[in-house]
Enzyme design. Sequence first.
Site, PDB file in Angstrom:
ATOM      1  CB  SER A 186     -16.930  28.285 -33.087  1.00 26.73           C
ATOM      2  OG  SER A 186     -15.926  28.947 -32.321  1.00 26.73           O
ATOM      3  CG  ASP A 212       4.910   2.962  -7.109  1.00 26.81           C
ATOM      4  OD1 ASP A 212       5.227   1.848  -7.576  1.00 26.81           O
ATOM      5  OD2 ASP A 212       3.999   3.663  -7.593  1.00 26.81           O
ATOM      6  N   GLY A 218      -7.194   0.809 -11.242  1.00 28.02           N
ATOM      7  CA  GLY A 218      -7.596  -0.558 -10.931  1.00 28.02           C
ATOM      8  C   GLY A 218      -9.075  -0.863 -11.123  1.00 28.02           C
ATOM      9  CG  HIS A 251       5.245   2.966 -11.616  1.00 29.00           C
ATOM     10  ND1 HIS A 251       5.723   3.498 -12.800  1.00 29.00           N
ATOM     11  CD2 HIS A 251       5.402   3.935 -10.685  1.00 29.00           C
ATOM     12  CE1 HIS A 251       6.139   4.744 -12.581  1.00 29.00           C
ATOM     13  NE2 HIS A 251       5.968   5.023 -11.308  1.00 29.00           N
ATOM     14  CD  GLN A 295       6.144  -1.459  -5.356  1.00 25.05           C
ATOM     15  OE1 GLN A 295       7.153  -1.681  -6.021  1.00 25.05           O
ATOM     16  NE2 GLN A 295       4.956  -1.258  -5.916  1.00 25.05           N
ATOM     17  CD  GLN A 329      -3.790  -0.983 -11.434  1.00 23.97           C
ATOM     18  OE1 GLN A 329      -4.059  -2.033 -12.017  1.00 23.97           O
ATOM     19  NE2 GLN A 329      -4.125   0.196 -11.921  1.00 23.97           N
ATOM     20  CE1 TYR A 352      -8.032  -8.841  -3.746  1.00 22.01           C
ATOM     21  CE2 TYR A 352      -9.644  -7.583  -2.491  1.00 22.01           C
ATOM     22  CZ  TYR A 352      -9.352  -8.539  -3.446  1.00 22.01           C
ATOM     23  OH  TYR A 352     -10.360  -9.193  -4.113  1.00 22.01           O
ATOM     24  N   GLY A 353      -5.403  -3.227  -3.036  1.00 22.29           N
ATOM     25  CA  GLY A 353      -5.970  -1.890  -3.204  1.00 22.29           C
ATOM     26  C   GLY A 353      -6.492  -1.727  -4.616  1.00 22.29           C
TER      27      GLY A 353
HETATM   28  P1  NAD Z   1      -2.876   1.221  -3.536  1.00 20.50           P
HETATM   29  O1  NAD Z   1      -2.530   2.482  -2.850  1.00 20.50           O
HETATM   30  O2  NAD Z   1      -4.298   1.052  -3.983  1.00 20.50           O
HETATM   31  O3  NAD Z   1      -2.462  -0.017  -2.602  1.00 20.50           O
HETATM   32  C1  NAD Z   1      -3.140  -0.255  -1.460  1.00 20.50           C
HETATM   33  C2  NAD Z   1      -2.763  -1.631  -0.923  1.00 20.50           C
HETATM   34  O4  NAD Z   1      -1.454  -1.580  -0.364  1.00 20.50           O
HETATM   35  C3  NAD Z   1      -3.716  -2.017   0.168  1.00 20.50           C
HETATM   36  O5  NAD Z   1      -3.942  -3.413   0.144  1.00 20.50           O
HETATM   37  C4  NAD Z   1      -2.961  -1.633   1.410  1.00 20.50           C
HETATM   38  O6  NAD Z   1      -3.322  -2.436   2.500  1.00 20.50           O
HETATM   39  C5  NAD Z   1      -1.523  -1.891   1.014  1.00 20.50           C
HETATM   40  N1  NAD Z   1      -0.608  -1.007   1.747  1.00 20.50           N
HETATM   41  C6  NAD Z   1      -0.731   0.333   1.932  1.00 20.50           C
HETATM   42  N2  NAD Z   1       0.267   0.794   2.699  1.00 20.50           N
HETATM   43  C7  NAD Z   1       1.024  -0.267   3.019  1.00 20.50           C
HETATM   44  C8  NAD Z   1       2.183  -0.446   3.795  1.00 20.50           C
HETATM   45  N3  NAD Z   1       2.785   0.583   4.407  1.00 20.50           N
HETATM   46  N4  NAD Z   1       2.704  -1.689   3.894  1.00 20.50           N
HETATM   47  C9  NAD Z   1       2.120  -2.738   3.273  1.00 20.50           C
HETATM   48  N5  NAD Z   1       1.012  -2.633   2.529  1.00 20.50           N
HETATM   49  C10 NAD Z   1       0.481  -1.431   2.407  1.00 20.50           C
HETATM   50  O7  NAD Z   1      -1.853   0.965  -4.721  1.00 20.50           O
HETATM   51  P2  NAD Z   1      -2.140   1.062  -6.287  1.00 20.50           P
HETATM   52  O8  NAD Z   1      -2.539   2.448  -6.645  1.00 20.50           O
HETATM   53  O9  NAD Z   1      -2.967  -0.087  -6.718  1.00 20.50           O
HETATM   54  O10 NAD Z   1      -0.651   0.857  -6.831  1.00 20.50           O
HETATM   55  C11 NAD Z   1      -0.004  -0.396  -6.824  1.00 20.50           C
HETATM   56  C12 NAD Z   1       1.029  -0.405  -7.924  1.00 20.50           C
HETATM   57  O11 NAD Z   1       0.371  -0.268  -9.169  1.00 20.50           O
HETATM   58  C13 NAD Z   1       2.021   0.735  -7.853  1.00 20.50           C
HETATM   59  O12 NAD Z   1       3.271   0.263  -8.287  1.00 20.50           O
HETATM   60  C14 NAD Z   1       1.473   1.743  -8.836  1.00 20.50           C
HETATM   61  O13 NAD Z   1       2.454   2.608  -9.378  1.00 20.50           O
HETATM   62  C15 NAD Z   1       0.948   0.807  -9.885  1.00 20.50           C
HETATM   63  N6  NAD Z   1      -0.076   1.381 -10.753  1.00 20.50           N
HETATM   64  C16 NAD Z   1      -1.159   2.003 -10.207  1.00 20.50           C
HETATM   65  C17 NAD Z   1      -2.131   2.515 -11.052  1.00 20.50           C
HETATM   66  C18 NAD Z   1      -3.371   3.166 -10.481  1.00 20.50           C
HETATM   67  O14 NAD Z   1      -4.145   3.698 -11.261  1.00 20.50           O
HETATM   68  N7  NAD Z   1      -3.641   3.147  -9.188  1.00 20.50           N
HETATM   69  C19 NAD Z   1      -2.010   2.397 -12.446  1.00 20.50           C
HETATM   70  C20 NAD Z   1      -0.902   1.731 -12.962  1.00 20.50           C
HETATM   71  C21 NAD Z   1       0.060   1.224 -12.105  1.00 20.50           C
END
Ligand code: NAD
Length: 334
Positions: free
Chosen positions: A255, A86, A137, A111, A89, A31, A28-29
């Site tokens: 320019s 990532d 997100g 991703h 995961q 995205q 719940y970050g």
């Molecule tokens: P994020 O860093 O915002 O995710 C945070 C979430 O992951 C939180 O709910 C946190 O509690 C949880 N988390 C953090 N560490 C953890 C751990 N060790 N174990 C379990 N949960 C944990 O992630 P994001 O940036 O939203 O990225 C999520 C996916 O979306 C990735 O695959 C990323 O590549 C992809 N993505 C991100 C963006 C972007 O702009 N942020 C854009 C496109 C795709």
Amino acid sequence: MKRVSKIYSDSDASLDILKGKKIVVLGYGSQGRAWALNLRDSGLDVTVALERQGNSWKTAEQDGFKPKFTKEAVRDADVIIFLIPDMVQRTVWLESVKPYMKDGADLVFAHGFNIHYKLIEPPSNSDVYMVAPKGPGPIVRDYFVRGGGVPSLIAVYQNVSGKAKEKALAIAKGIGSTRPGVIETTFKEETETDLFGEQVILVGGIMELMKSAFETLVSQGYQPEVAYFETINEMKMIVDLIYEKGLSGMLRAVSDTAKYGGMTVGKRIINEDVRKRMLEALDRIRNGEFASEWIEEYNKGMKTVINGLNEIDNSQEEKVGRQLRELTQKGRPK
Ligand code: NAD
Ligand code: MG
């Protein structure tokens, strides 16, 4: 010229295929929050799954979800969406998803990294597909709420049901992406181009270009403040022009002196040598060298990242920048 890609819009996608299915969003970050809220607002059945009761848990509750622990949430999930960082995961997959998930549940990614580099090896009877929004997100959420959306790429890696692409389009629609449009890609193309982009231009290239230009001017005795305005601060205005009007629009807005100097000198700075090194960077992405190096760095505590950030925090351009940004903010129209 290469074909122009098909752009999928609202009428190419239907939410029906996901109606009644249990969708579990892991994380719940950035995205995770945006997707969970948008999918719920689109009328779908969304559960937020987390590994522990921390800040994300509280935020999800405030937004009206009843978060569950991953192991429990995936038991009856039909669709499992990976929106945790990532680099975590694989562990979450091995420890909390794979042993507990319903046989044949869909695995969805934003991703391609973990699938493409085989950090996650999905069961052969799961549909595996991707919806990758081309924006952060909070923007995915904000645009959706205001009736728009951020474009996405979709891709299918495993299509057991024969309906994987339809489901990818449905999720894209649910988060608002079919409003502007969706383009189909592959996990390989999305992963490799994403890494290439951030290394060569978006993060690495642009930063080093700005730093090099700034440091060159300062080393020749020019005032750091003047150098900062010229080589770093003004970037935004130029990039905004390109974003809105393309390269030709940008050129038409500057320019004639800037057009001539830019066109002739730019090519001498970003020359064949640079293109050769871009290809080298792409090769290291394609053959997996970069991914292995990064996984090792991550597992060792990301020293390079932490030290690099420290160094930049303490650099002259950042010190000057902190002062000057206050001025720029003051000048911004309300
Ligand atoms: P994020 O860093 O915002 O995710 C945070 C979430 O992951 C939180 O709910 C946190 O509690 C949880 N988390 C953090 N560490 C953890 C751990 N060790 N174990 C379990 N949960 C944990 O992630 P994001 O940036 O939203 O990225 C999520 C996916 O979306 C990735 O695959 C990323 O590549 C992809 N993505 C991100 C963006 C972007 O702009 N942020 C854009 C496109 C795709
Ligand atoms: Mg990226």
